[in-house]
Design a protein around this motif. Structure first.
Motif, PDB file in Angstrom:
ATOM      1  N   PHE A 320       0.985  -1.286   0.007  1.00 32.88           N
ATOM      2  CA  PHE A 320       0.075  -0.154  -0.015  1.00 32.88           C
ATOM      3  C   PHE A 320       0.925   1.084   0.092  1.00 32.88           C
ATOM      4  N   VAL A 321       1.882   1.087   0.929  1.00 37.03           N
ATOM      5  CA  VAL A 321       2.729   2.316   1.046  1.00 37.03           C
ATOM      6  C   VAL A 321       3.389   2.618  -0.467  1.00 37.03           C
ATOM      7  N   PHE A 322       3.843   1.564  -1.063  1.00 39.66           N
ATOM      8  CA  PHE A 322       4.456   1.496  -2.384  1.00 39.66           C
ATOM      9  C   PHE A 322       3.872   2.041  -3.325  1.00 39.66           C
ATOM     10  N   HIS A 323       2.549   1.601  -3.468  1.00 39.97           N
ATOM     11  CA  HIS A 323       1.784   2.088  -4.327  1.00 39.97           C
ATOM     12  C   HIS A 323       1.316   3.492  -4.230  1.00 39.97           C
ATOM     13  N   GLY A 324       1.513   4.067  -3.143  1.00 41.55           N
ATOM     14  CA  GLY A 324       1.067   5.459  -2.554  1.00 41.55           C
ATOM     15  C   GLY A 324       2.372   6.516  -3.207  1.00 41.55           C
ATOM     16  N   ILE A 325       3.660   5.836  -3.519  1.00 39.88           N
ATOM     17  CA  ILE A 325       4.697   6.657  -4.019  1.00 39.88           C
ATOM     18  C   ILE A 325       4.273   7.027  -5.475  1.00 39.88           C
ATOM     19  N   LYS A 326       4.311   8.426  -5.862  1.00 38.99           N
ATOM     20  CA  LYS A 326       4.099   8.688  -7.320  1.00 38.99           C
ATOM     21  C   LYS A 326       4.983   8.253  -8.180  1.00 38.99           C
ATOM     22  N   THR A 327       6.482   8.844  -8.232  1.00 37.75           N
ATOM     23  CA  THR A 327       7.492   8.428  -8.994  1.00 37.75           C
ATOM     24  C   THR A 327       8.248   7.467  -8.447  1.00 37.75           C
ATOM     25  N   LYS A 328       8.206   6.216  -8.681  1.00 38.96           N
ATOM     26  CA  LYS A 328       8.794   5.025  -8.006  1.00 38.96           C
ATOM     27  C   LYS A 328      10.065   4.833  -8.564  1.00 38.96           C
ATOM     28  N   ALA A 329      11.316   5.192  -7.924  1.00 39.78           N
ATOM     29  CA  ALA A 329      12.528   5.136  -8.190  1.00 39.78           C
ATOM     30  C   ALA A 329      13.003   3.721  -7.828  1.00 39.78           C
ATOM     31  N   LEU A 330      14.187   3.384  -8.509  1.00 37.71           N
ATOM     32  CA  LEU A 330      14.562   1.925  -8.213  1.00 37.71           C
ATOM     33  C   LEU A 330      14.809   1.363  -6.472  1.00 37.71           C
ATOM     34  N   ASN A 331      15.283   2.398  -6.032  1.00 37.98           N
ATOM     35  CA  ASN A 331      15.253   2.190  -4.528  1.00 37.98           C
ATOM     36  C   ASN A 331      14.032   1.570  -4.066  1.00 37.98           C
ATOM     37  N   GLY A 360      10.355  -0.230 -17.410  1.00 35.71           N
ATOM     38  CA  GLY A 360      11.499   0.288 -18.157  1.00 35.71           C
ATOM     39  C   GLY A 360      12.791   0.357 -17.294  1.00 35.71           C
ATOM     40  N   LEU A 361      12.614   0.152 -15.955  1.00 30.44           N
ATOM     41  CA  LEU A 361      13.697  -0.045 -15.004  1.00 30.44           C
ATOM     42  C   LEU A 361      14.364  -1.512 -14.915  1.00 30.44           C
ATOM     43  N   LEU A 362      15.758  -1.286 -15.015  1.00 26.71           N
ATOM     44  CA  LEU A 362      16.623  -2.731 -15.095  1.00 26.71           C
ATOM     45  C   LEU A 362      17.137  -3.084 -13.671  1.00 26.71           C
ATOM     46  N   PRO A 363      17.198  -4.047 -13.217  1.00 33.04           N
ATOM     47  CA  PRO A 363      17.500  -4.445 -11.821  1.00 33.04           C
ATOM     48  C   PRO A 363      19.020  -4.049 -11.468  1.00 33.04           C
ATOM     49  N   ASP A 364      19.357  -3.708 -10.322  1.00 32.32           N
ATOM     50  CA  ASP A 364      20.815  -3.593  -9.999  1.00 32.32           C
ATOM     51  C   ASP A 364      21.273  -4.477  -8.925  1.00 32.32           C
ATOM     52  N   ARG A 365      22.369  -4.300  -8.367  1.00 32.33           N
ATOM     53  CA  ARG A 365      22.949  -5.286  -7.560  1.00 32.33           C
ATOM     54  C   ARG A 365      21.912  -5.809  -6.276  1.00 32.33           C
ATOM     55  N   PHE A 366      21.029  -4.753  -5.771  1.00 36.82           N
ATOM     56  CA  PHE A 366      20.444  -4.808  -4.720  1.00 36.82           C
ATOM     57  C   PHE A 366      18.942  -5.756  -5.228  1.00 36.82           C
ATOM     58  N   SER A 367      18.565  -5.338  -6.123  1.00 35.42           N
ATOM     59  CA  SER A 367      17.383  -6.132  -6.737  1.00 35.42           C
ATOM     60  C   SER A 367      17.807  -7.518  -7.203  1.00 35.42           C
ATOM     61  N   LEU A 368      18.645  -7.664  -7.800  1.00 29.93           N
ATOM     62  CA  LEU A 368      19.273  -9.046  -7.961  1.00 29.93           C
ATOM     63  C   LEU A 368      19.565 -10.133  -6.681  1.00 29.93           C
ATOM     64  N   SER A 369      20.008  -9.427  -5.672  1.00 27.69           N
ATOM     65  CA  SER A 369      20.000 -10.110  -4.606  1.00 27.69           C
ATOM     66  C   SER A 369      18.892 -10.557  -3.952  1.00 27.69           C
ATOM     67  N   SER A 370      17.818  -9.769  -3.931  1.00 25.72           N
ATOM     68  CA  SER A 370      16.385 -10.018  -3.410  1.00 25.72           C
ATOM     69  C   SER A 370      15.939 -11.216  -4.172  1.00 25.72           C
ATOM     70  N   LEU A 371      16.012 -11.067  -5.468  1.00 28.91           N
ATOM     71  CA  LEU A 371      15.449 -11.710  -6.397  1.00 28.91           C
ATOM     72  C   LEU A 371      15.973 -13.223  -6.210  1.00 28.91           C
ATOM     73  N   LEU A 372      17.527 -13.269  -6.251  1.00 33.63           N
ATOM     74  CA  LEU A 372      18.011 -14.457  -5.942  1.00 33.63           C
ATOM     75  C   LEU A 372      17.597 -15.230  -4.598  1.00 33.63           C
ATOM     76  N   LEU A 373      17.320 -14.454  -3.593  1.00 35.38           N
ATOM     77  CA  LEU A 373      16.964 -14.860  -2.307  1.00 35.38           C
ATOM     78  C   LEU A 373      15.341 -15.332  -2.658  1.00 35.38           C
ATOM     79  N   ALA A 374      14.652 -14.839  -3.135  1.00 36.99           N
ATOM     80  CA  ALA A 374      13.348 -15.192  -3.645  1.00 36.99           C
ATOM     81  C   ALA A 374      13.208 -16.542  -4.248  1.00 36.99           C
ATOM     82  N   CYS A 375      14.104 -16.791  -5.473  1.00 39.06           N
ATOM     83  CA  CYS A 375      14.361 -18.083  -6.019  1.00 39.06           C
ATOM     84  C   CYS A 375      14.947 -19.108  -5.020  1.00 39.06           C
ATOM     85  N   SER A 376      15.766 -18.795  -4.110  1.00 38.70           N
ATOM     86  CA  SER A 376      16.248 -19.768  -3.106  1.00 38.70           C
ATOM     87  C   SER A 376      15.288 -20.275  -2.175  1.00 38.70           C
ATOM     88  N   GLU A 377      14.348 -19.236  -1.736  1.00 38.32           N
ATOM     89  CA  GLU A 377      13.096 -19.474  -0.980  1.00 38.32           C
ATOM     90  C   GLU A 377      12.163 -20.750  -1.573  1.00 38.32           C
TER      91      GLU A 377
END
Length: 838
Positions: A320-331, A360-377
């Motif tokens: 809910f908080v995430f969707h409330g951000i108007k311009t969503k940056a990669l962070n 249109g956003l590409l993942p950075d090192r932090f995104s990739l780390s979270s995605l790999l954790l998700a795949c691990s889980e």
């Protein structure tokens, strides 16, 4: 005047209207641009002074220009200005020198800053403060303190001022040098600086970071001139430990009329305190407050709320908080991906990733780390490999953060050879790579490989840090490798790592799991400040050694010292009651969990109670307890019931539990073996053959009984039946010798422990090949008289081996410690510490 009022444009108009411009006027306008952060204009004005006039810059001109070069990061121009100051003979001027020290420090050229300082003949307090600040800002805290000490010892007899104190104190905090910090505190009191709000704030911060919360709080309460920094420092002090008092402090700010001082930094300092579901309502209250005051417009605050909601188990609120951000940056995307990956919804993290890509956003090192954790889980190897492919295509494999995440992913997906290939192919292996490999092997129960990696690490002359040490102690715990564990303990003392709470608990746990509960208790008693995790680890140690009464006493002592038990503490204490047959005490504790301690029992706690009742022979009570549970029983609970039904010979209830077990988890070989053993003990050989046929159909193979022993720092493994090998001939002969001796004092082989439909002579042959007997024989052969023999086994010790080793301990007059997959057995003088209750 215009400069001080923040209007450099008007300053320039006045300057341009002047017909006669002397150096004082040029200096004024250069200073104006510098003060108003127009660094390029300041430098250009200096160039105009040199090119359009015959005036010579003086010791007022240079500091302003050098400051502009420093803050504008124009180091090349700064070096040129430095050269000009040398030519004009002004480089030895203290004001110019001080500005140069700051410039080189700001631009990361610490060596040049030190050279300028050393070449200054007339150093003033600003000179010393500048060098102290340069070291402090670049993380060289110890050097910063040393410069301060040198200043005090210098012949110039300079008296530290506010700037000195507030610069050195963060260095004391960074080095955890509480002795120097307290000395500075005393000096500030003597010099009358302690009432300055900046000094007081720096002291609060120093005491907080040195984990002296009481001192920090006392200073805060005595401060009559609190500002935002004061409140933020004390709030951070409580927040970093997850103390919900931080929320009370926020209320105090409002009640004391300091609400205007609450800013985005305050909210960011409060949010880390919210860690559990029990904090959710307070978090929502803070969310409402932040919305009313417009703090959510700050991206950092919004992202912090996303993470806090995820930690409190409300991923819907997080989104809910995430969707409330108007311009969503990669962070912001990284925050929501990480929240879902780490806190229970890894599949949603992958879905959100595809939405992120479509934006249109590409993942950075932090995104990739979270995605790999998700795949691990999810144990989703194909998706993880796709991410690995993305990493390779985009040249990110050289990023240590990404590479380590990939190594951890492959370990968690049970592909250690892939992890090794990545590690082996890395050219510059940093500390974090070695840590990941050691930790990975420990997690995949390959402790010997973890120790081998550690040896390779030492060959590369790399010094292990706290993370590596914690994992290595875990490897020693798995192997019950006491000698290596002691060596690592010595290393932590020499390397001054013993203060780390994770290392501390790991040492305590290592001694307990190596069979040395006495050393574990001694280490625990020697700790000046015990954290709740240390108490839990000690109670857990008592549990696996069957010391139920000692665990209960420690549990009471923990509460007397004002420490609250958590859900892990209750798992440990219930396990202790289970292993010691203290069913009455265990049930009482379980019933008080929610009413007295506010902890809602989880499935893990229910499992402990079922095991405790079943072990005590109260099988029908255990079955009724399972029926009354507010949640469905899992395979662990039914496995415990089957095991106890076998122990107490109740085939009727055993069949019911066995059917439930195989219905819930039909792919684990251990479950089939357990059911097979239950039926075999009752002589139901046709049913046994039927169960084993199902195992073969599923391609499941029973794990062989394996025992291991550490002798001279080396691990020796024994598998059931190893007596057939020629290399174990001496071990086989040793056991025959021991068996002959114990037969004379009453040993009769218990052939009922052999759950196969074979003759008695063959059963006797099988019993002699049990791995723990081979390991004990080897230990008695290879160790000196009087030494304790320590053996580990991957399965539960059988009744025959238990009885035999009890008598062996008597005839050889030595203590023999056997750790099976449930608990420790200390055999001494013909008795076992378990009292035959296991």
């Amino acid at each position: 005047m215009y400069s001080m009022c923040g209007s450099p444009f008007n300053s320039r108009l006045v300057f341009d209207e002047l017909k006669v411009k002397n150096l004082f006027v040029w200096n004024a306008v250069i200073s104006c641009y510098t003060k108003n952060e127009l660094y390029n204009d300041s430098i250009l004005m200096f160039c105009e002074l040199l090119s359009r006039t015959e005036l010579r810059p003086d010791n007022f001109t240079f500091p302003c220009v050098i400051k502009s070069c420093a803050l504008g990061f124009k180091i090349d121009i700064g070096k040129t200005v430095h050269g000009l100051a040398v030519k004009l003979g002004l480089v030895l001027d203290v004001f110019v020198g001080n500005a140069l020290i700051i410039m080189y420090g700001k631009c990361g050229l610490l060596g040049d800053a030190v050279k300028v300082f050393e070449n200054l003949h007339d150093r003033n307090l600003v000179s010393w403060n500048s060098l102290i600040r340069v070291y402090s800002e670049h993380g060289f805290c110890n050097d910063s303190i040393l410069v301060f000490v040198k200043m005090l010892e210098d012949d110039c007899c300079l008296v530290p001022d506010i700037a000195t104190v507030v610069t050195v104190l963060p260095s004391c905090a960074g080095e955890r040098d509480i002795e120097m910090g307290m000395m500075l505190h005393g000096l500030a009191v003597k010099l009358g600086l302690v009432h300055e709000v900046t000094v007081n704030n720096a002291l609060i911060d120093m005491y907080a970071k040195c984990e002296l919360s009481c001192a920090a709080q006392t200073l805060f309460e005595k401060n009559e001139n609190k500002n935002s920094v004061s409140w933020n420092s004390i709030i951070w002090n409580f927040s970093r430990d997850g103390d919900i008092k931080t929320f009370d402090l926020l209320r105090d700010m409002q009640m004391e009329g300091d609400e205007s001082k609450i800013n985005e930094v305050t909210i960011l300092n409060v949010l880390p305190a919210f860690l559990h579901k029990s904090h959710l309502m307070s978090l929502k209250e803070l969310h409402g407050y932040s919305l009313r005051h417009g703090f959510l417009q700050d991206e950092l605050v919004a992202n912090a709320f996303i993470i806090a909601y995820a930690k409190c188990g409300s991923l819907s609120s997080s989104e809910f908080v995430f969707h409330g951000i108007k311009t969503k940056a990669l962070n912001s995307w990284n925050a929501i991906l990480d929240g879902n990956a780490q806190h229970g919804n890894p599949r949603r993290a992958l879905v959100l990733y595809f939405v992120m890509k479509s934006s249109g956003l590409l993942p950075d090192r932090f995104s990739l780390s979270s995605l790999l954790l998700a795949c691990s889980e999810l144990s989703c190897l194909p998706s993880g490999k796709e991410i690995h492919g993305f990493v390779l295509r985009n040249g990110l494999e050289c990023d240590p953060f990404v590479s380590v995440s990939l190594i951890s992913f492959y370990f968690r997906c049970d592909k250690p050879h892939f992890a090794w290939a990545l590690f082996d192919g890395t050219v510059n292996k940093k500390q974090v790579f070695w840590n990941a490999m050691i930790s990975g092997y420990v997690q995949t129960v390959c402790p010997e490989k973890a120790l081998n990696i550690f040896r390779h690490m030492l060959e590369q002359r790399l010094r292990p840090n706290e993370i590596a040490i914690t994992s290595l102690l875990g490897a020693c715990s798995q192997l019950s490798c006491l000698r290596i564990g002691k060596e690592i303990h010595c290393f932590t003392l020499k390397a001054n790592l013993i203060e780390d709470k994770f290392v501390n608990c790991s040492i305590l746990d290592m001694y307990a799991k190596c069979g040395c509960i006495g050393l574990s208790q001694k280490f625990f008693d020697s700790q000046p400040k015990r954290i709740p995790a240390s108490w839990t680890a000690m109670i857990s140690g008592y549990a696996v050694h069957g010391c139920g009464n000692e665990a209960l006493l420690l549990f009471e002592q923990m509460q007397k010292e004002g420490l609250e038990p958590d859900h892990l503490t209750f798992v440990s204490i219930l396990m202790a009651c289970s292993h010691a047959g203290l069913a009455k005490e265990g049930l009482e504790l379980f019933n008080h969990m929610h009413s007295l301690y506010g902890i809602t029992p989880s499935l893990e706690h229910y499992t402990c109670v079922v095991d405790m009742l079943a072990r005590a022979g109260r099988l029908y009570d255990a079955f009724q307890f399972v029926e009354d549970m507010p949640m469905e029983a899992d395979a662990k609970i039914w496995s415990s019931l089957v095991s106890s039904c076998k122990t107490h010979g109740d085939l009727v209830l055993g069949r019911i539990a066995a059917a439930k077990l195989l219905q819930l988890d039909s792919n684990r070989v251990e479950n089939y073996v357990l059911v097979s053993n239950l039926l075999a003990q009752s002589g139901k050989w046709d049913d046994v053959r039927s169960v084993r046929e199902k195992m073969r159909e599923k391609g499941l193979q029973k794990d062989a009984g394996c025992s291991w022993i550490e002798v001279g720092g080396k691990i020796y493994n024994f598998v059931v039946g190893d007596h057939m090998l020629s290399k174990s001939e001496s071990v086989r002969r040793k056991w025959i010798e021991l068996e002959n001796k114990i037969r004379k004092i009453g040993y009769t082989p218990d052939t009922s422990s052999v759950l196969h439909d074979i003759g008695d002579e063959e059963k006797l042959h099988v019993l002699r090949g049990h791995s723990e007997k081979l390991a004990v024989s080897f230990g008695l052969l290879k160790t000196t008289k009087g030494m304790t023999v320590r053996v580990c086994k991957n399965l539960r010790i059988c009744s025959d081996c238990h009885n035999a080793i009890k008598l062996v301990s008597k005839v050889v007059n030595r203590e023999i410690i056997v750790r099976d997959n449930k608990r420790f057995h200390h055999f001494k003088n013909g008795c076992c510490s378990c009292g035959d209750y296991w």
